[in-house]
Design an enzyme around this catalytic site. Structure first.
Site, PDB file in Angstrom:
ATOM      1  N   LYS A 121       0.846  -1.198   0.000  1.00  0.00           N
ATOM      2  CA  LYS A 121       0.000   0.000   0.000  1.00  0.00           C
ATOM      3  C   LYS A 121       0.881   1.249   0.000  1.00  0.00           C
ATOM      4  O   LYS A 121       1.914   1.288   0.671  1.00  0.00           O
ATOM      5  CB  LYS A 121      -0.910  -0.031   1.238  1.00  0.00           C
ATOM      6  CG  LYS A 121      -1.939   1.099   1.298  1.00  0.00           C
ATOM      7  CD  LYS A 121      -2.820   0.963   2.552  1.00  0.00           C
ATOM      8  CE  LYS A 121      -3.828   2.095   2.660  1.00  0.00           C
ATOM      9  NZ  LYS A 121      -4.633   2.006   3.914  1.00  0.00           N
ATOM     10  N   SER A 173      -9.349   2.366   3.252  1.00  0.00           N
ATOM     11  CA  SER A 173      -8.420   3.073   2.398  1.00  0.00           C
ATOM     12  C   SER A 173      -7.437   2.159   1.656  1.00  0.00           C
ATOM     13  O   SER A 173      -6.792   2.621   0.719  1.00  0.00           O
ATOM     14  CB  SER A 173      -7.613   4.064   3.236  1.00  0.00           C
ATOM     15  OG  SER A 173      -6.875   3.397   4.230  1.00  0.00           O
ATOM     16  N   SER A 185      -9.792  -0.073   7.358  1.00  0.00           N
ATOM     17  CA  SER A 185      -9.218   0.138   6.020  1.00  0.00           C
ATOM     18  C   SER A 185      -8.632  -1.098   5.358  1.00  0.00           C
ATOM     19  O   SER A 185      -8.344  -1.063   4.162  1.00  0.00           O
ATOM     20  CB  SER A 185      -8.152   1.233   6.084  1.00  0.00           C
ATOM     21  OG  SER A 185      -8.749   2.506   6.125  1.00  0.00           O
TER      22      SER A 185
END
Lengths: 450, 450
Positions: free
Chosen positions: B88, B163, B187
């Site tokens: 990420k 996210s 997330s």
């Protein structure tokens, strides 16, 4: 040390608890006699000084009789047995009204003793009453409370300093030989300095705070006010629940005089007198430390954020439901306090950790740091501006300027009376390294004349 | 479990890292072949899904060759050696641009790897690129970032959730078999649920956060996204720096179904499908728990205060100096966040401690708690209102509603894909007791079909 008696002086003025304890054990006097002497002094002086806000003669005399009985039975609970002690009114006592200096708690009686009070009772001390605190301990002047202003025994038109206003006035005027105070930004050391007594703020968390009304939980401390260091130490030992260790000091003391002005303006005459006192105490070992000047602004700002946010946390509901019950000045401070932002509080928390580490670095080179406790002498009651040199200063900011850094860092710090300037007492502040309460008390006890 | 492949499916769709690791060791395939397969899948699918925001084929292939060389030399760094992994984009990598999804960091390359990335490299994993994060990980939709919106492999007009948007899309579409995500309010679990993969948020502080861009320091977690629980476990073991302990389970499992509605409205069809899946997994052991409904509002409010104050603390200077560089929605959230008061933060900190204790009480009676991971399926990109039953709900609040409590309490929680509702994936969330990551992974690995 060059102090004559204050104008308002009672039985215990300048007396030593050590001496009193010996005389009690020798049978030369009784706790009832001491307690009556305290009650008489209070009756005579309190109308002038407003140091006590609650006194219960019957309760006190019953405790004194109990102490005398134990003496007769040969039971000895330690040096405070039978000694009259005063308790600041932000500390819970189950048998005395406890108002925290506020109309919010007028007439309230707590269910339980604070832990420090409980320990005093177990040590046989006689609690003669509660002393005036600035409302919720939130102010260094000692002239704003449900019960009005406490007044300075050296000049009753002047403040005692606060927030442990009544405790300082009670000891300085000889109403009692010992009193408990609390200190979140200087609230023991400031009135001790302004009234000419010893005031000791121990290391953070060394005395339990249960039953002490919180002002700001990461900065609050409980500690003793007394005529002599040895007496402060006796009281500290009882409330800390342990004996102080004897200090062994092989090498010469390294003492750092915090460069004048590091924490803001200082009255010139006072500065020179306190410096001379430090020189007399520490002689050649005294060196000037400059680095604090670089940290002082950040220390003050950090403490202010922590104190404000934590104080508002305590009072949020009262500010919502009954703001009119706060004294105006305290309410104004709380209104400001409510505005501190969460992210600022988070930064102040990490700032506190960082500043503690920076100060610990300085203490690698010094055993003790010293400075004036307060940069001015007591100002008139209700005055909010004071001249230092040619500069107009806020009285409250000036009072707190030299003490609050040691709440932020949690270090032990003691204020010692070192004479008079223009007829009013001034204090020398001595700060020890982290956790070195015992060493600080021992070193200063050895050096500081009774 | 009843999932067919998403419309957009690459080489690793549904594949098992366990199997791949065996085949690498058997010489049936090489890491370079796997990495080329990943790069091909990315090349084909990423223009549709926008999962990766930075891919460096040369860097990836060099790492793959290194892994193959080690295999040839008989050196085995563990099951992730030679396996393509995605990271990420809020996690630092020294050899890839890392933007945290924000124009504030466009084109930035960190000096160092995050600790979790370093551990992945030491385990021989091949880092193929960085995946899209909602700007600064501050949003559960995954459609607001410097690089735009990630898109759901099951319907590219819909959000992935966030996210960890790109990590979920990359695994769900078979671009890579494993990805790292972060989880501050859900997330990892939210996009895992919406994209039909496994997402695991470990216990608070079980994986180091150094080098992970902070969102809210008391709520941030790093964890794996994968096709299978066993694979998530392999990745977790590497980033946690320890092997999971085998779980011994003598008595029957006590599993609590969190009464539907406890954390807010749930799509009825989704609720019934997830409940049936839980019944299939746990059978008779499944009981309904009602108490969470009493705590959920306080849990959400407490988390919100902590998250806001901590997030603003991270971004205060950027909000001061260059607010226009934030994506509008993120800037609006930060503006609100800056308003949280210090005293509210202090209360939220003690609230968090109290709520942790209350949840620990419930876990005295249950081994696991289960609920839907998310009460809705993926909504269209940019949509901010969703109907649940007859009720209009804020999409972001709905997405976070069932996950954030387990960030507040720091408990391990995993989202498992349990089929489709109206053609889109839904997730079952399984929550373990404090520190019982290993037990949760073992229990679910035994029960949940590959």
């Amino acid at each position: 040390m060059n102090l004559t008696k204050p104008i308002q002086a009672g039985y215990f003025s300048g007396q030593s608890v050590f001496d009193l304890a010996q005389r009690l054990r020798a049978g030369c006097l009784t706790s009832v006699e001491l307690t009556e002497a305290a009650l008489d002094s209070i009756e005579r002086l309190n109308p002038i000084l407003n140091a006590f806000v609650c006194v219960d003669a019957a309760v006190a005399l019953a405790q004194a009789s109990k102490a005398d009985e134990l003496f007769e039975q040969g039971q000895d609970l330690g040096p405070l047995q039978g000694i009259p002690v005063a308790i600041k009114d932000n500390i819970d006592t189950f048998d005395h009204v406890t108002t925290y200096g506020s109309a919010h708690f007028a007439g309230c009686k707590p269910e339980h003793d604070a832990v420090c009070v409980q320990r005093l009772r177990e040590a046989g001390a006689v609690i003669v009453g509660k002393t005036l605190t600035h409302e919720f301990a939130y102010g260094p002047t000692g002239d704003r409370s449900l019960q009005g202003a406490a007044r300075n025994p050296w000049d009753a038109t002047c403040i005692t300093g606060g927030s442990s206003a009544g405790s300082a006035a009670a000891v300085a005027s000889g109403m009692v030989p010992l009193a408990l105070g609390t200190d979140t930004g200087g609230s023991i050391r400031i009135p001790a300095a302004l009234c000419g007594v010893v005031g000791f703020k121990p290391s953070f968390a060394s005395v339990p705070l249960e039953g002490v009304f919180p002002l700001a939980s990461s900065l609050d401390h409980v500690g003793p006010l007394a005529n002599h260091i040895e007496d402060a130490r006796l009281l500290f030992e009882v409330i800390a629940g342990r004996r102080c260790a004897a200090s062994t000091q092989a090498r010469p003391l390294r003492v750092g005089w915090i460069a004048s002005g590091s924490f803001g303006a200082v009255d010139a005459e006072l500065d020179s007198q306190v410096y001379q006192a430090a020189q007399q105490l520490f002689g050649e070992g005294l060196q000037t430390v400059d680095e604090l000047a670089l940290l002082s602004a950040e220390m003050k700002a950090t403490l202010q954020v922590l104190q404000r946010a934590e104080a508002f946390n305590v009072h949020a509901e009262r500010m919502q439901n009954a703001p009119q019950l706060f004294e105006d000045e305290v309410r104004e401070r709380l209104e400001l306090s409510g505005e501190v932002r969460g992210w600022q509080y988070i930064r102040a928390q990490s700032g506190q950790a960082r500043l503690k580490a920076a100060i610990a670095q300085i203490f690698q080179r010094y055993d003790l740091l010293v400075s004036p406790s307060v940069p001015i002498t007591a100002t008139p009651v209700d005055a909010r501006v004071v001249q230092i040199g040619a500069q107009d200063m806020d009285v409250r900011a000036a009072l707190l300027s030299h003490t609050s850094a040691w709440n932020l860092t949690g270090l032990p710090a003691i204020s010692l009376p070192v004479g008079l300037v223009r007829g009013m007492p001034v204090g020398l502040q001595v700060i020890g390294a982290a956790g070195e309460d015992d060493r600080l008390l021992t070193l200063m006890g050895q050096r500081f004349p009774r």
